[in-house]
Design a protein around this motif. Structure first.
Motif, PDB file in Angstrom:
ATOM      1  N   THR A 235      -8.357  -2.291   5.884  1.00  0.00           N
ATOM      2  CA  THR A 235      -7.365  -2.871   5.598  1.00  0.00           C
ATOM      3  C   THR A 235      -7.531  -4.417   5.084  1.00  0.00           C
ATOM      4  O   THR A 235      -7.220  -4.752   3.742  1.00  0.00           O
ATOM      5  CB  THR A 235      -5.972  -2.744   6.337  1.00  0.00           C
TER       6      THR A 235
ATOM      7  N   PRO B 222       0.749  -1.129   0.094  1.00  0.00           N
ATOM      8  CA  PRO B 222      -0.018   0.141  -0.024  1.00  0.00           C
ATOM      9  C   PRO B 222       0.768   1.198   0.016  1.00  0.00           C
ATOM     10  O   PRO B 222       0.050   2.401  -0.370  1.00  0.00           O
ATOM     11  CB  PRO B 222      -0.808  -0.114   1.347  1.00  0.00           C
ATOM     12  N   LEU B 223       2.314   1.242   0.332  1.00  0.00           N
ATOM     13  CA  LEU B 223       2.956   2.291   0.175  1.00  0.00           C
ATOM     14  C   LEU B 223       3.284   2.756  -1.054  1.00  0.00           C
ATOM     15  O   LEU B 223       3.641   3.883  -1.456  1.00  0.00           O
ATOM     16  CB  LEU B 223       4.262   2.177   1.141  1.00  0.00           C
TER      17      LEU B 223
ATOM     18  N   VAL C 147      -2.992   3.507   5.809  1.00  0.00           N
ATOM     19  CA  VAL C 147      -3.343   4.055   4.164  1.00  0.00           C
ATOM     20  C   VAL C 147      -4.743   3.504   4.191  1.00  0.00           C
ATOM     21  O   VAL C 147      -5.833   4.158   3.775  1.00  0.00           O
ATOM     22  CB  VAL C 147      -2.532   3.067   3.117  1.00  0.00           C
TER      23      VAL C 147
ATOM     24  N   THR D  56       1.342   1.694  -3.769  1.00  0.00           N
ATOM     25  CA  THR D  56      -0.034   1.788  -4.355  1.00  0.00           C
ATOM     26  C   THR D  56      -0.818   2.002  -3.497  1.00  0.00           C
ATOM     27  O   THR D  56      -1.720   1.171  -3.147  1.00  0.00           O
ATOM     28  CB  THR D  56      -0.293   0.691  -5.294  1.00  0.00           C
ATOM     29  N   PRO D  57      -1.038   3.421  -3.040  1.00  0.00           N
ATOM     30  CA  PRO D  57      -1.766   3.850  -1.818  1.00  0.00           C
ATOM     31  C   PRO D  57      -3.451   3.892  -2.042  1.00  0.00           C
ATOM     32  O   PRO D  57      -4.077   4.742  -1.508  1.00  0.00           O
ATOM     33  CB  PRO D  57      -1.476   4.983  -1.342  1.00  0.00           C
TER      34      PRO D  57
ATOM     35  N   ALA E 117       0.280  -0.330   6.623  1.00  0.00           N
ATOM     36  CA  ALA E 117      -1.031  -0.402   5.709  1.00  0.00           C
ATOM     37  C   ALA E 117      -2.193   0.232   6.450  1.00  0.00           C
ATOM     38  O   ALA E 117      -3.152   0.627   5.600  1.00  0.00           O
ATOM     39  CB  ALA E 117      -1.120  -1.955   5.434  1.00  0.00           C
TER      40      ALA E 117
END
Ligand SMILES: Nc1ncnc2c1ncn2[C@@H]1O[C@H](COP(=O)(O)OP(=O)(O)OP(=O)(O)O)[C@@H](O)[C@H]1O
Ligand SMILES: O=C(O)[C@@H](O)C(=O)CO
Length: 446
Positions: A356, A308-309, A351, A311-312, A348
């Protein structure tokens, strides 16, 4: 695909013709990997189990040739009211099939929270059956789970000291099962100590009767080896509702009388043929065994991490992973995973927030669908919740239970013209090479 259009038999060669059989045992499992674990334990002990995913089949008929049915639910972390309703629906179906005993399968690490769902579901099944008492028996020595003095051990660690204390959905921070269950039920919970178990079935039965007379409803049973589980199985043949993990299921016997003797040598061992073709590993489990298996597999096959970092956004995460999958599928086995340690999971959560787990399950489920549409014949999944998402997205309703790749991890074959082989791996099960081995064995890839 209807469950009754196919044979669900598990212990014989897939070409044999089924004779109608009586369903003796109905099992309701609170997650999908747990369902495969208990199905393979029943197969080992001589039953012929059928596995049904997602609940009662639409036509409510008995799976051909099965003498045990396992209904796999995704109820472990559902609201307690839903878990109860789905489990009761399964129990109603078991009644229609003439089943005499119900087995509530939950995790051997007792995965649950203070609001459920082990207590509420067990209470509902007991209320419905009219029985006043049952056993709470997560001990499963084959998986290194033992109970002594009511304390649950994971190999040589107390549950609360084990990596289960960091589980993303059901962190287990108390090892005392009488206390843990006591927070999930208004009824009286007591311990059946190991000294009584070691005294044999008659002593256990006598203690159970005494506890019942005292108004105890849930009896946590010490069990440190398979002999203990066989004693408990033999002493509880009068109970219409049993609860526990695969260890107790493996100690049951289809004829109901040979529990103390154990299964016939070689029962349920025949291998099933696995279809050749592209293989995909999808991992959402963050459990210790999975992390070791991922480290092993990453060194040996192409892999893509859902990060997720990088592709957030959920759609960005999905699109990038899908593109990677379609690019690599067919060139050899591939691995996609979201699994991560506590620090990366915290990142995660920053984000995706409370969504999540859902985002990862959704994307991994979607990747399974894409893989299948693009010709994958073998899908290996790590994690119970993740497996639930994958099976739902693939629309799989039932499966044949094949041989175990590792203890508690059987191959499943969908009853399709173009069968899909599935391996649903519980987070903490399997040797370090399991994911890689399952994706490569018999495919011609190293
Ligand atoms: N990087 C991550 N951060 C936070 N949560 C994650 C991450 N990756 C996966 N998850 C979520 O963690 C959960 C893992 O549960 P899952 O049941 O799949 O594995 P498990 O608990 O190890 O397996 P089992 O239930 O068979 O023991 C899933 O809901 C998954 O979506
Ligand atoms: O009992 C176990 O440990 C497994 O079958 C399981 O339920 C993992 O989700």
């Amino acid at each position: 695909m209807r469950p009754t259009d196919v044979r669900h038999e598990a212990g014989r060669d897939a070409t044999e013709v089924d004779a109608p059989s009586r369903v003796l045992l109905g099992c309701v499992a609170d997650d999908y990997t747990g369902a495969t674990d208990v199905a393979t334990a029943l197969r080992r002990s001589g039953f012929r189990p059928a596995i049904l995913f997602g609940g009662v089949p639409g036509d409510r008929s008995a799976p051909a040739g099965a003498d045990a049915v396992v209904v796999a639910l995704k109820s472990r972390t559902a609201p307690a009211a839903d878990a109860v309703a789905w489990s009761l629906e399964a129990a109603d179906w078991f009644d229609e099939l003439g089943v005499q005993r119900v087995f509530h399968k939950y995790c051997s690490t007792f995965d649950s929270t203070d609001s459920g769902n082990i207590g509420p579901v067990t209470d509902a099944l007991l209320d419905r059956s009219g029985a006043r008492l049952t056993v709470i028996c997560p001990g499963s020595p084959v998986h290194g789970r033992t109970v002594y003095g009511g304390q649950l051990f994971v190999h040589d660690q107390l549950l609360s000291e084990s990596p289960m204390r960091h589980h993303p959905l059901t962190p287990m921070t108390d090892s005392d099962l009488v206390r843990v269950l006591g927070r999930q039920t208004p009824h009286h919970v007591a311990l059946l100590p190991h000294s009584v178990v070691r005294s044999g079935p008659a002593a256990v039965r006598e203690r159970l009767d005494a506890l019942e007379a005292d108004g105890v409803r849930h009896v946590v049973t010490d069990a440190i080896d398979d002999a203990d589980l066989r004693v408990i199985a033999a002493a509880t043949q009068h109970l219409p509702v049993l609860t526990g993990a695969a260890g107790l299921a493996a100690a049951l016997a289809p004829d109901g009388v040979s529990a103390e003797a154990g299964p016939a040598p070689g029962a349920g061992r025949a291998d099933v043929g696995l279809p050749a073709g592209p293989a995909v590993v999808l991992a959402g489990s963050c459990s210790r065994a999975t992390m070791e298996q991922l480290a092993y597999a990453r060194e040996r096959m192409p892999s893509h991490r859902l990060d997720p970092l990088v592709t957030p956004g959920a759609e960005e995460l999905r699109a990038r992973a899908t593109a990677w999958l379609t690019d690599h599928l067919g060139k050899g086995p591939v691995l996609l995973y979201s699994s991560a340690g506590p620090e990366e999971r915290a990142a995660a959560a920053k984000v995706f927030g409370a969504r999540t787990a859902e985002v990862f399950e959704d994307v991994l489920g979607d990747l399974a669908r894409v893989a299948r549409e693009r010709g994958a014949h073998r899908i290996v999944v790590a994690g119970g919740e993740t497996s639930g998402a994958v099976i739902q997205r693939l629309g799989v309703e039932s499966a044949l239970v094949g041989h175990e790749e590792d203890p508690g991890v059987p191959w499943l074959l969908t009853p399709d013209e173009r069968p899909l082989a599935l391996l649903l791996k519980s987070g903490n099960f399997g040797r370090a090479d399991l994911l890689h081995r399952a994706a490569t064995t018999g495919t011609g890839h190293p």
